[in-house]
Design a protein around this motif. Structure first.
Motif: not given
Length: 674
Positions: A90-92, A102-103, A149-159
């Motif tokens: 996805t990132y590539l 990244p998020g 919900l975990t995916a959303g939280a992880n996306g925010v944290i990574a971004q």
């Protein structure tokens, strides 16, 4: 994946493991897997290959499985590699098109991991609940919202973490891109200094918390292709001046600066951090151990070159060429911690030379080299000078470097006391007194006394490399023995067997009647005290007195305060008990390390390169202390390359080569005329 990327991935996975462990405090059979945010961030920062990404996912899966209380922990071994691969893909695809890639990559990676985990879990549960589609539907309805919900939280944290993390990584790797060319000259420099690549004008520096400056009113200028030798007594300010010339004090220290210092016509303070400065300047420190962090010599060299973005073919060619020039071809695959002090110094020099800096600074970085290695390095410095490199060398020997040095400055108490050509400075400094003549005699015959140390057929290997080959000898009470030999001849490896730091792989070592093959280290250290060649590896307490107390208290010795006071008095540090050890001079730290050993009152004291980095005055002081201790009944064993102190103080010389003893002789001195 580059060498320097491995620690980054390791740190982020470790943070993820901690987060995962803390999540166990949340009750329930299903817990949000926030660790995915950290391994996705590692993938986004490093951009590994697909194979490497799969490896990262497997490690993350193992972490999750080990610290999981989910319904089916082994499912992580499948779900995390899937999530890692989806994140990378996805990132590539998005990184050059969407700012929040990244998020998004982390969000989709988490979804992939979560849904894979659900699928695996349901597959394993199918035999038990196959007859109840309602149960399976309820399970799916419960877990899918948690995954989203975990995916959303992880996306925010990574971004959120990506922006500072990527900037820090870029700063570490390359510094600012503006460093790729020569720096514009500052208009404030006089015309007659315009050719200087390094220049100091009335420069002074005071360390944070100190009242007086460590270096003061320094004026110096170096042009392209010139060599400057800085010499002077211990604690004169030489290292501090080198740190200033390397830009460290301007960008990595909290002290105060007065005066000016320029690199290529630009004030050091105008550079964008030490990363940009390091594009032009390479510094080899006096403590090689502080510069060597990887698992092999080759990796040490490869890491810096990969940081510079060089292609693999260029990296390989440069590594091979520099290793040959520094004489370390045979050390290529050796772990740095298995090398001798002199070998480590040559590796540290090679690592710096491989980066091809315009300016090279060597701070006491030849202090542990044997004679042949020292001559080789000096010859190499001459070649670098001829090629246009500007070089600064801190060393105590004007004679050794007079053939390549253009300027010599002598420092004392932070200032320059003498300057000129090598010949001018040598004429202005009093010559050393000649040592008493000495001659070597055959070994003394064995006495009726039992040896304090007996070594029989001792062998030691580092992998396939033989460090000690059937070494045998005895040392008797009250002797003053020097063990000499070239770098890598086995000297340090040998003495580490005397107090249990190394155990014989074959053969035997007997210390005061105790079998060192099996005796506890706590027992051996009360009979044998070892002072390492770098005293800083022994010092970690907050005061001088606490350093000496540590060993005494941990071996159950009574009268702790009396032992501490006596040891500090013997090394003339009685008034330094409350001082922070790192604030002592190199010579004082060396004597403090001796005091730590003396407080244990061992029969034998071993000193590994006791005069390394010390000026003549401090060296003489150290050796007079050893003679005094010998007269008090201690047996002294000294590992050194300094043949002047060997001939002046040792009574017996054991010479090593290639892991073997090649000679063992007594020394007889002619008495000085009355």
């Amino acid at each position: 994946m580059k060498s320097q990327d491995i620690p980054i991935i390791g740190i982020l996975l470790a943070i993820g493991a901690i987060v995962r462990y803390l999540s166990l405090m949340i009750p329930g059979p299903i817990v949000s897997n926030l660790v995915i945010a950290f391994y996705c961030l590692a993938i986004i920062l490093v951009i590994p290959t697909f194979k490497e990404t799969l490896g990262i996912g497997i490690v993350a899966g193992i972490i999750c499985a080990m610290v999981s209380h989910s319904i089916f922990p082994p499912g992580n071994l499948i779900s995390e590699p899937v999530g890692a691969l989806v994140c990378l893909l996805t990132y590539l695809l998005l990184r050059n098109h969407i700012a929040v890639s990244p998020g998004i990559a982390t969000f989709l990676g988490t979804l992939a991991s979560g849904t894979t985990f659900v699928g695996v879990a349901m597959l394993m549960m199918a035999p038990a609940i196959a007859s109840s589609y309602g149960t399976m539907a309820a399970f799916t309805a419960t877990i899918i919202p948690i995954v989203v919900l975990t995916a959303g939280a992880n996306g925010v944290i990574a971004q959120i973490l990506f922006i500072p993390a990527s900037r820090a990584l870029q700063h570490i790797r390359t510094g600012d891109s503006a460093s790729s060319g020569h720096c514009p000259r500052s208009s404030g420099i006089p015309v007659d200094d315009a050719e200087a690549v390094l220049m100091a004008r009335d420069f002074s520096y005071t360390y944070e918390g100190e009242k007086a400056p460590t270096v003061r009113h320094i004026d110096a200028a170096l042009r392209r292709g010139e060599v400057l030798l800085i010499t002077g007594p211990t604690a004169a300010g030489k290292t501090t001046l080198c740190l200033a010339f390397a830009g460290v004090l301007h960008h990595e220290s909290g002290g105060s600066i007065s005066g000016e210092m320029y690199l290529l016509g630009k004030d050091f303070r105008e550079f964008n951090g030490i990363g940009e400065v390091s594009r032009h300047i390479g510094m080899v420190f006096d403590d090689a151990d502080a510069q060597l962090i990887f698992t092999s010599v080759e990796e040490e060299m490869r890491s810096g070159l990969e940081n510079r973005g060089l292609d693999p073919a260029t990296i390989e060619t440069r590594i091979t060429s520099v290793m040959e020039r520094c004489g370390i071809d045979d050390l290529r695959l050796r772990p740095p911690h298995t090398l001798s002090g002199g070998q480590k110094q040559r590796v540290a020099l090679a690592v710096t030379l491989a980066l091809d800096p315009d300016i090279l600074i060597l701070d006491e970085s030849m202090s542990e080299l044997d004679g042949a290695a020292r001559e080789r390095v000096i010859s190499l410095l001459g070649e670098l000078k001829s090629s246009g490199k500007t070089i600064i060398v801190v060393d105590h020997s004007i004679e050794d470097l007079c053939t390549i040095a253009d300027q010599v400055v002598v420092m004392d108490h932070g200032g320059i006391t003498h300057r000129g050509t090598p010949e001018e400075v040598r004429r202005s400094i009093p010559s050393k007194k000649e040592e008493k003549a000495s001659e070597q005699l055959p070994p003394a015959p064995a006495t009726a006394r039992a040896p304090v140390l007996s070594v029989q057929d001792l062998c030691q290997y580092y992998g396939s490399m033989c460090a000690l080959d059937a070494v045998s000898f005895d040392i008797y009470p009250g002797e003053f023995v020097a063990i000499v030999g070239e770098n890598g001849s086995g000297k340090t490896t040998l003495v580490k067997h005397f107090n249990g730091l190394l155990r014989p792989q074959s053969g035997s070592v007997t210390v005061s009647g105790r079998n060192a093959n099996v005796a506890p280290v706590t027992d051996l250290v009360s009979h044998v005290g070892l002072v390492f060649q770098n005293p800083d590896t022994m010092l970690f307490e907050n005061s001088v007195a606490d350093e000496v107390a540590f060993g005494v208290m941990n071996t159950g010795i009574e009268d702790t305060s009396g032992r501490i006071a006596q040891a500090l008095a013997l090394v003339e540090l009685a008034d330094k008990g409350a001082v922070y050890p790192r604030h002592l001079s190199r010579g004082e730290r060396q004597r403090l390390a001796v005091a730590c050993v003396l407080a244990m009152q061992p029969e034998m004291i071993i000193l590994d390169e006791p005069t390394t980095g010390l000026d003549d005055g401090e060296s003489g002081r150290m050796m007079l202390l050893m003679k005094d201790l010998q007269q008090r009944g201690h047996t002294i064993v000294m590992v050194t390359h300094n043949m002047q102190i060997v001939e002046a103080y040792a009574e017996r010389i054991i010479r090593m080569q290639g892991g073997r003893i090649v000679s063992d002789s007594r020394v007889r001195r002619e008495e000085a005329c009355a």
